[in-house]
Motif scaffolding. Structure first.
Motif, PDB file in Angstrom:
ATOM      1  N   UNK A  27       0.864  -1.163   0.000  1.00 28.93           N
ATOM      2  CA  UNK A  27       0.000   0.000   0.000  1.00 28.93           C
ATOM      3  C   UNK A  27       0.904   1.217   0.000  1.00 28.93           C
ATOM      4  N   UNK A 118      -6.764  -3.107   3.435  1.00 29.20           N
ATOM      5  CA  UNK A 118      -6.704  -1.803   2.794  1.00 29.20           C
ATOM      6  C   UNK A 118      -7.565  -0.799   3.544  1.00 29.20           C
ATOM      7  N   UNK A 119      -8.765  -1.230   3.901  1.00 28.83           N
ATOM      8  CA  UNK A 119      -9.657  -0.337   4.637  1.00 28.83           C
ATOM      9  C   UNK A 119      -9.012   0.095   5.950  1.00 28.83           C
ATOM     10  N   UNK A 122      -6.121   2.463   5.353  1.00 30.41           N
ATOM     11  CA  UNK A 122      -6.577   3.749   4.864  1.00 30.41           C
ATOM     12  C   UNK A 122      -7.076   4.616   6.015  1.00 30.41           C
ATOM     13  N   UNK A 123      -7.665   3.981   7.017  1.00 27.62           N
ATOM     14  CA  UNK A 123      -8.130   4.768   8.165  1.00 27.62           C
ATOM     15  C   UNK A 123      -7.008   5.025   9.159  1.00 27.62           C
ATOM     16  N   UNK A 126      -2.825   8.285   6.966  1.00 27.48           N
ATOM     17  CA  UNK A 126      -3.163   9.169   5.861  1.00 27.48           C
ATOM     18  C   UNK A 126      -1.913   9.959   5.504  1.00 27.48           C
ATOM     19  N   UNK A 127      -1.518   9.898   4.251  1.00 28.06           N
ATOM     20  CA  UNK A 127      -0.356  10.633   3.778  1.00 28.06           C
ATOM     21  C   UNK A 127       0.885  10.296   4.600  1.00 28.06           C
ATOM     22  N   UNK A 129       0.926   9.609   7.779  1.00 31.49           N
ATOM     23  CA  UNK A 129       0.828  10.014   9.182  1.00 31.49           C
ATOM     24  C   UNK A 129      -0.177   9.135   9.906  1.00 31.49           C
ATOM     25  N   UNK A 131      -3.055   8.108  11.994  1.00 32.30           N
ATOM     26  CA  UNK A 131      -4.263   8.797  12.421  1.00 32.30           C
ATOM     27  C   UNK A 131      -4.832   8.182  13.690  1.00 32.30           C
ATOM     28  N   UNK A 141     -15.549   2.642  11.042  1.00 31.59           N
ATOM     29  CA  UNK A 141     -15.209   2.869   9.639  1.00 31.59           C
ATOM     30  C   UNK A 141     -14.990   1.578   8.869  1.00 31.59           C
TER      31      UNK A 141
ATOM     32  N   UNK B  80     -14.878   2.446  -1.492  1.00 33.22           N
ATOM     33  CA  UNK B  80     -13.490   2.474  -1.036  1.00 33.22           C
ATOM     34  C   UNK B  80     -12.583   1.739  -2.012  1.00 33.22           C
ATOM     35  N   UNK B  81     -13.051   0.588  -2.472  1.00 32.72           N
ATOM     36  CA  UNK B  81     -12.225  -0.194  -3.376  1.00 32.72           C
ATOM     37  C   UNK B  81     -11.992   0.552  -4.680  1.00 32.72           C
ATOM     38  N   UNK B  83     -12.132   3.744  -5.161  1.00 32.38           N
ATOM     39  CA  UNK B  83     -11.252   4.894  -4.896  1.00 32.38           C
ATOM     40  C   UNK B  83      -9.792   4.448  -4.869  1.00 32.38           C
ATOM     41  N   UNK B  84      -9.549   3.318  -4.243  1.00 30.22           N
ATOM     42  CA  UNK B  84      -8.175   2.803  -4.193  1.00 30.22           C
ATOM     43  C   UNK B  84      -7.650   2.589  -5.610  1.00 30.22           C
ATOM     44  N   UNK B 114     -18.772  10.297   6.870  1.00 32.58           N
ATOM     45  CA  UNK B 114     -17.804   9.284   6.468  1.00 32.58           C
ATOM     46  C   UNK B 114     -17.582   9.331   4.962  1.00 32.58           C
ATOM     47  N   UNK B 118     -14.108  10.345   3.132  1.00 28.19           N
ATOM     48  CA  UNK B 118     -13.528   9.353   2.229  1.00 28.19           C
ATOM     49  C   UNK B 118     -13.272   9.962   0.853  1.00 28.19           C
ATOM     50  N   UNK B 121     -10.468  12.583   0.985  1.00 29.80           N
ATOM     51  CA  UNK B 121      -9.148  11.996   1.158  1.00 29.80           C
ATOM     52  C   UNK B 121      -8.649  11.408  -0.151  1.00 29.80           C
ATOM     53  N   UNK B 122      -9.542  10.708  -0.838  1.00 29.60           N
ATOM     54  CA  UNK B 122      -9.094  10.047  -2.053  1.00 29.60           C
ATOM     55  C   UNK B 122      -8.868  11.025  -3.186  1.00 29.60           C
ATOM     56  N   UNK B 127      -2.635  11.773  -7.962  1.00 27.09           N
ATOM     57  CA  UNK B 127      -1.390  12.458  -8.267  1.00 27.09           C
ATOM     58  C   UNK B 127      -1.312  12.731  -9.752  1.00 27.09           C
ATOM     59  N   UNK B 153      -9.121  15.002   7.559  1.00 24.75           N
ATOM     60  CA  UNK B 153      -8.753  14.702   6.179  1.00 24.75           C
ATOM     61  C   UNK B 153      -8.378  15.992   5.442  1.00 24.75           C
ATOM     62  N   UNK B 156      -4.812  17.399   6.286  1.00 23.25           N
ATOM     63  CA  UNK B 156      -3.737  16.728   5.561  1.00 23.25           C
ATOM     64  C   UNK B 156      -3.865  16.977   4.063  1.00 23.25           C
ATOM     65  N   UNK B 160      -1.144  17.663   1.046  1.00 21.48           N
ATOM     66  CA  UNK B 160      -1.096  16.934  -0.217  1.00 21.48           C
ATOM     67  C   UNK B 160      -1.155  17.911  -1.378  1.00 21.48           C
TER      68      UNK B 160
END
Lengths: 451, 750
Positions: A27, A118-119, A122-123, A126-127, A129, A131, A141, B80-81, B83-84, B114, B118, B121-122, B127, B153, B156, B160
């Motif tokens: 990841x 992954x979930x 991800x929580x 972040x970046x 850092x 959390x 979450x 979420x998936x 977005x990943x 939430x 989410x 953040x994504x 990038x 979020x 940060x 980013x």
């Protein structure tokens, strides 16, 4: 400097053969690491010889920091110079959380649950850092359900090993009972509102050749594994006569003493000083509420005594006669006892006489050692074994190479400090029936007896 | 469970590179199949499958369009998936990714916090160029969101956004907003603000920790979780209290954290204590004493890696306080099942902890490692006993002599090497050593061991009666010897022996010299033989003057008890990767001077005031001291220069000084900057390579001047800096120093 960590977690699994490895999950959080950095890490970690400190590795301006848990590498990479303690503890925490959520740690469970991991990541990060790593927050979450690598069955008693502890109801909680995902299938076996409180001690001992205890060291912890989605305050009562610190006088009776202890920051200690009660609201998942240690003395007799004799038989043979006594109370049993005896260099073969068929012994020329394994060792019993080792070109000095003997074992239902949990009480407001289990285990992988 | 059905066997090939095109086509067909799309579970399972392949390294970017469609769903897991997936491939397919942005922006306004968090953040994780203009508005809205999750979020997200456009100007309003959010009730928002500010203001020295901010952070410490605590403690390293009263207030506030159950918090607190109390050695010593328990606990932790980190830091502490852990020496006994890298560290610590009370037990413990199955470990244990022998020679010599009886090559070799070092440091043991060597029948087989034995024979030949015969054995077998180091040692030893026992040695020395001069192909050995030959021609007395030197160095024995180093020598690398990777050992010369805030930096930097927060830190605040350290070879420099990335590039605004090259070199050396190479005077472009060390880092730099007459150059010098490990502050200090030297030379041509 900030812990500006690029936690770029990849997990490599090392197969037993050591030649076929694959990346299970990676990841990338910050876009700093190049695409092949995982391969770079992998090449570096496999190229290490056993003597190089592997924890931190540098490649160009990247630092890789990794830990091994459950046969998997958990890796973070960073471009800065962060606190190693933070990163290592975070990776350990990540591994623990993965275990909580997936039920067990293995390449397979990680593969099956990559979406869940992954979930989680991800929580948690972040970046780059951190959390949060608290299950109380994360549970809001995390939505993916864990896929168990093998269906959990309460009746799977095949490997009752580590834990097979009695509880108040004197029922047996199977050792696998606690290794299921904390959120697994709320419908089916979910609703099993269980709390496990484990007292785990790690014992490390050195006994001199004259049988005198030279070093003893116990690291203990009280660990809660909670499957309740929400849990109100729980009161854990320890031995009332528990003394902490070296200065305190011992009581008249069987006082239990530890040198020092540290608590999880969520533990309330207002009743600890007088009643030795810990108050805690356990979060879902596993957490260590108390750690303690005791050095330089054992409140009980060392669990094993060894009476060895090493002789040179005719020309090229060494006779090693070992008599091993288990000084546990008669009702207790030691499990998975394994004894390693170094043998002279150049030993080629060995014959042995063991006292029962379930024991095994083998010569491991690569490790210059013989390994004697005893699956069950009842308290008070005495076992003996005779090993005849053939060593071409044996000299009398070679006998010096025999020893020290190292042992590893597990003592279920035992604590060496004598620390006990008197009671576990959930506050009356707690809804739903909940089962509470208390389990004790001591294990040692560093029990050395000099010859 | 249905998931398994559609995904097939979970143990599918782990590296599905073969037939990957087929796999992608098949997935594409499935994802665009309306029947699949209608069945939510099947659809989701296919998406899961795509992600699985992606995380295993298969290129599934061809499915981008289908995945974008799948993002419009109420199922959060599916979202979420997808977005990943999008974050991974956005940079490869920027035009397609733009399509996804609409969905994401819509989600940023979702009533569910939430979903908002989410999506934001994504979106910030994409990038690709042009992203900032799409994310700026949602981020600014997110900073004011009522849900703390979204604020975390968004904060940060600011960092980013800055990293996507690193060279643009800093947006002052965002910086101010972030400073204001330090007062946010949510602890994670607070810490994220620090992190984001640190990244955004990196070029200006990072986030400013002034008095109000420092006190605010200190007061919030107890609300933070352990990760945030240790990070805030690291940020606080930047703050210098104005008075001793304030200092002690801070220390007493932080006192409880020294004993934190989390090792990383305890250690971070200790580092801050050592830093803040650098003028109060008693406070430092007290802090070390109080942290010794948590540090010792990490040395016995269940996690090996944590144990290793703990041991490395214990070693650091012992450099200043060798006695701190003396009573706990048993904690450093090696466990049978521990990996070697931990055992090595433990042995190093044990050697330092030896005292009159514990020496017997420690030696007994080390003795048991000498027969370890790993030869490296056994040799290290023997060397450890050798170190202890400098103080407790008698006991150790007994053990070492006993080991020789084992007749194992690696042990014998290590023991002989230990003997050689011992007689050098500790001459009173010479007689005993010579006796043992005399009695030792087995000769070492490896070249280090041979060299050690030959040295002993040559240096103390008069005390070892059998010495010439052993030596003769080597001379007879000289044709089979391969190592040139052994050959050199054999030469020196034979000549020394000839001086003390000429009758027995003369003949074989003649043979040796003859062979080496006439037949040896190794030039070094031949030259050395010729040298000795010519010296011998001058007569025995002349030779004695040249060849014999002191047989030991008694002055060194004073040093065997290691001197206590000042804490400041290592405090700056404490709780960094340095102690674990051994950087601190090679960079020991690095000197740190605490950056004292100067008068001009005293003005209160209140969060929220635009003008001050953006002012770059004053130059005088950046005092660093550089040092030369061990010289760097051209090869090493070149390798590092190629490996590292440029961290800083600056046009200095003036041409290169027209001084002679050695003047420039001397001037730079005065400020501890070493010149490695430069192009000759008038070459165009003109280049110079420099290096120096400072604050525990190695700095490499290049000075470049293009053709001054070229149309698009201003003829001014450009400096490019690389560094390992990175530390922006040191770079700024370095550039300032460099600039001032060059300017001085320019103004005043010597």
């Amino acid at each position: 400097m900030a812990i500006n960590a690029t936690v770029n977690t990849s997990i490599n699994e090392e197969e037993q053969t050591g030649c076929l490895q694959s990346m299970v999950y990676s990841h990338e959080v910050r876009g700093e690491a190049s695409k092949d950095s995982i391969n770079v890490f992998y090449e570096m970690v496999t190229a290490l010889s056993g003597d190089q400190p592997p924890v931190v590795m540098t490649h160009k301006d990247h630092q890789f920091i990794h830990v091994r848990q459950g046969g998997l590498y958990w890796v973070a990479s960073t471009k800065t110079n962060p606190s190693p303690f933070t990163i290592i503890e975070f990776l350990n925490r990540l591994a623990a959380l993965t275990k909580d959520y997936c039920g067990s740690l293995s390449e397979k469970s990680v593969r099956l649950n990559f979406a869940l991991i992954y979930e989680l990541l991800d929580e948690m990060v972040d970046f780059g850092y951190i959390q949060t790593t608290s299950t109380d927050i994360l549970k809001n979450f995390i939505q993916t359900e864990a896929v168990s690598s093998k269906p959990f069955s309460l009746f799977d008693l095949s490997n009752v090993g580590l834990f097979g502890a009695e509880t108040q109801q004197s029922k047996v909680a199977p050792s696998v009972a606690a290794s299921r995902p904390i959120m697994s299938s709320r419908g089916e076996q979910g609703g099993k509102n269980e709390i496990f409180v484990d007292v785990i001690e790690r014992l490390s001992v050195v006994i001199g050749s004259n049988g005198v205890l030279m070093k003893a060291d116990i690291q203990g912890e009280i660990r809660i594994k909670c499957f309740l989605p929400t849990c109100s305050e729980m009161r854990i009562g320890l031995n009332e006569e528990l003394n902490i610190g070296k200065s305190q006088l011992k009581g008249y009776s069987s006082a239990v003493r530890v040198d020092e202890c540290r608590f999880h920051q969520a533990v309330k200690l207002d009743e600890f000083d007088t009643f030795r009660i810990l108050k805690v609201c356990p979060s879902q998942g596993e957490q260590t509420v108390m750690q303690y240690q005791l050095c330089d003395e054992l409140p009980c007799a060392p669990p094993f005594q060894l009476f060895p004799s090493v002789e040179k038989d005719y020309v090229n043979r060494v006779l090693i006669f070992l008599k091993l006594r288990c000084d546990l109370p008669p009702k207790s049993t030691a499990l998975n006892v394994s004894i390693t005896v170094p043998v002279p260099k150049g030993s080629v073969s060995m014959s042995q006489e063991l006292s029962s068929p379930d024991q095994t012994a083998e010569l491991q020329p690569k490790n210059k050692a013989l390994l004697w394994e005893i699956p069950r060792f009842p308290g008070g019993a005495q076992l003996s074994a005779l090993f005849k080792v053939d060593v071409p070109g044996l000299s009398s000095a070679s006998l010096l190479e025999v020893g020290p003997v190292s042992m590893s074992f597990e003592l279920p239902k035992q604590t060496c400090t004598g620390l006990q949990i008197r009671f576990l009480r959930l506050s009356p407001t707690q809804t739903g029936l909940s089962q509470r289990w208390v389990r004790y285990v001591t294990h040692s992988d560093s029990y050395t007896i000099r010859i | 469970m249905n998931i398994l059905d559609d995904m097939g066997a979970p143990e599918e090939p782990t590296m599905p590179y073969f037939g990957s095109e087929e796999t992608v086509k098949e997935l594409k067909r499935a994802l665009s199949n309306p029947h699949v799309q209608a069945d939510r579970l099947r659809y989701k399972n296919y998406i899961t499958k795509v992600i699985r392949y992606m995380t295993q390294g298969l290129d599934v970017s061809a499915l981008f369009m289908d995945m974008v469609k799948a993002s419009a769903t109420v199922d959060i897991v599916q979202k979420k998936l997808v977005y990943l997936y999008m974050c991974t491939y956005a940079s490869d397919k920027p035009d397609l990714a733009l399509l996804a942005i609409n969905t994401l922006r819509k989600d940023c306004a979702d009533p569910n916090p939430m979903v908002r968090g989410l999506a934001l953040r994504n979106m910030c994780n994409f990038r690709m160029p042009g992203m900032p203009e799409y994310i700026e508005q949602p981020i600014v809205a997110g900073l004011r969101d009522k849900a703390s999750y979204v604020r975390r979020v968004a904060v940060l997200g600011c960092a980013k956004m800055h990293s996507l456009q690193p060279n643009t100007d800093i947006d002052g309003s965002i910086v101010n907003e972030l400073y204001a959010l330090l007062r946010d009730p949510d602890p994670v928002v607070l810490v994220n603000c620090l992190r984001a500010l640190e990244e955004i203001l990196k070029d200006e020295g990072g986030v400013v920790i002034n008095k109000p901010i420092a006190h605010h952070l200190l007061n919030r410490m107890k609300d933070l979780d352990s990760w945030a605590q240790s990070e805030v403690l690291t940020f606080l390293l930047r703050y210098r209290p104005r008075s001793d009263d304030e200092l002690f207030d801070i220390l007493s506030l932080l006192d409880a954290f020294l004993q934190s159950a989390h090792a990383h918090v305890a250690v971070a607190t200790l580092r801050l204590f050592l830093h803040l109390a650098s003028a109060h050695p008693a406070v430092q010593a007290d802090a070390l004493l109080r942290t010794s328990a948590p540090l010792l606990a990490t040395c016995g932790a269940a996690s090996r890696e944590l144990r290793f980190a703990g041991l490395c830091h214990v070693q650091q502490v012992m450099r200043s306080q060798p006695g701190l852990f003396a009573t706990h020496y048993k904690r450093f006994f090696c466990g049978y099942s521990e990996p070697s890298y931990i055992k090595f560290r433990k042995m190093e610590i044990l050697v330092e902890l030896v005292n009159d009370e514990n020496v017997a037990l420690v030696l007994e413990e080390l003795r048991s490692y000498c027969t370890d199955v790993s030869p490296e470990l056994a040799q290290a244990a023997i060397a450890a006993i050798g170190r202890i022998a400098r103080t407790y020679s008698e006991k150790c010599l007994d053990i070492l002599t006993g080991l020789l009886a084992l007749k194992q090559d690696h042990i014998t070799s290590a023991v002989i090497q230990t003997f050689r070092d011992l007689v050098w440091f500790c001459p009173q043991s010479t007689a005993a050593v010579c006796q043992t060597v005399e009695a030792c029948v087995d000769n070492p087989q490896d070249s280090e061991g041979k060299q050690a034995l030959l040295w002993l024979l040559g240096e103390h030949g008069e005390q070892i009666s059998s010495a010439p015969y052993v030596m003769e054995g080597y001379i007879d077998g000289l044709k089979t010897e391969l190592s040139s180091a052994v050959k050199m040692e054999l030469l020196s030893a034979s000549v020394k022996m000839f001086l003390c026992r000429p009758a027995e040695t003369q003949d074989m020395l003649g043979r040796l010299l003859h062979y080496y001069i006439e037949e040896e192909s190794d030039m070094c050995v031949r030259d050395r033989a010729l040298l000795y030959y010519r010296v011998l021609q001058r007569g025995v007395e002349e030779t004695r003057k040249v060849v014999t030197g002191p047989k030991s160095d008694p002055s060194m024995s004073v040093l065997t008890g290691r001197q206590e180093e000042p804490i400041s020598l290592w405090a700056s690398t404490f709780n960094t990767l340095g102690p674990l990777s051994g950087w601190d050992l090679c960079l020991q010369t690095a000197v740190i001077s605490a950056s004292e805030p100067s008068g001009s930096a005293e003005n209160e930097l209140l969060p929220g005031s635009t003008d001050v927060t953006l002012s770059s830190p004053n130059d005088t605040q950046e005092e660093i001291s550089l040092s030369l350290g061990p010289p760097l070879s051209h090869e090493t420099f070149e390798k590092m220069w190629l490996d590292l990335e440029i961290l800083h590039r600056q046009t200095l605004g003036f041409p290169r000084p027209k001084t002679a090259p050695d003047t420039l070199q001397a001037a730079l050396q005065l400020v501890k900057i070493q010149t490695l190479a430069f192009t000759p005077g008038d070459a165009v472009p003109w280049k110079a390579y420099l290096y120096t060390r400072g604050t525990g880092t190695l700095i490499l730099a290049e000075l470049l001047q293009e053709d001054p007459d070229a149309p698009d150059s201003e003829g001014s010098l450009v400096v490019s800096v690389k560094q390992q490990p990175g530390n922006q502050q040191t770079i700024r200090g370095f550039v300032l120093i460099l600039k001032s030297v060059l300017q001085t030379l320019n103004v005043d041509p010597l």
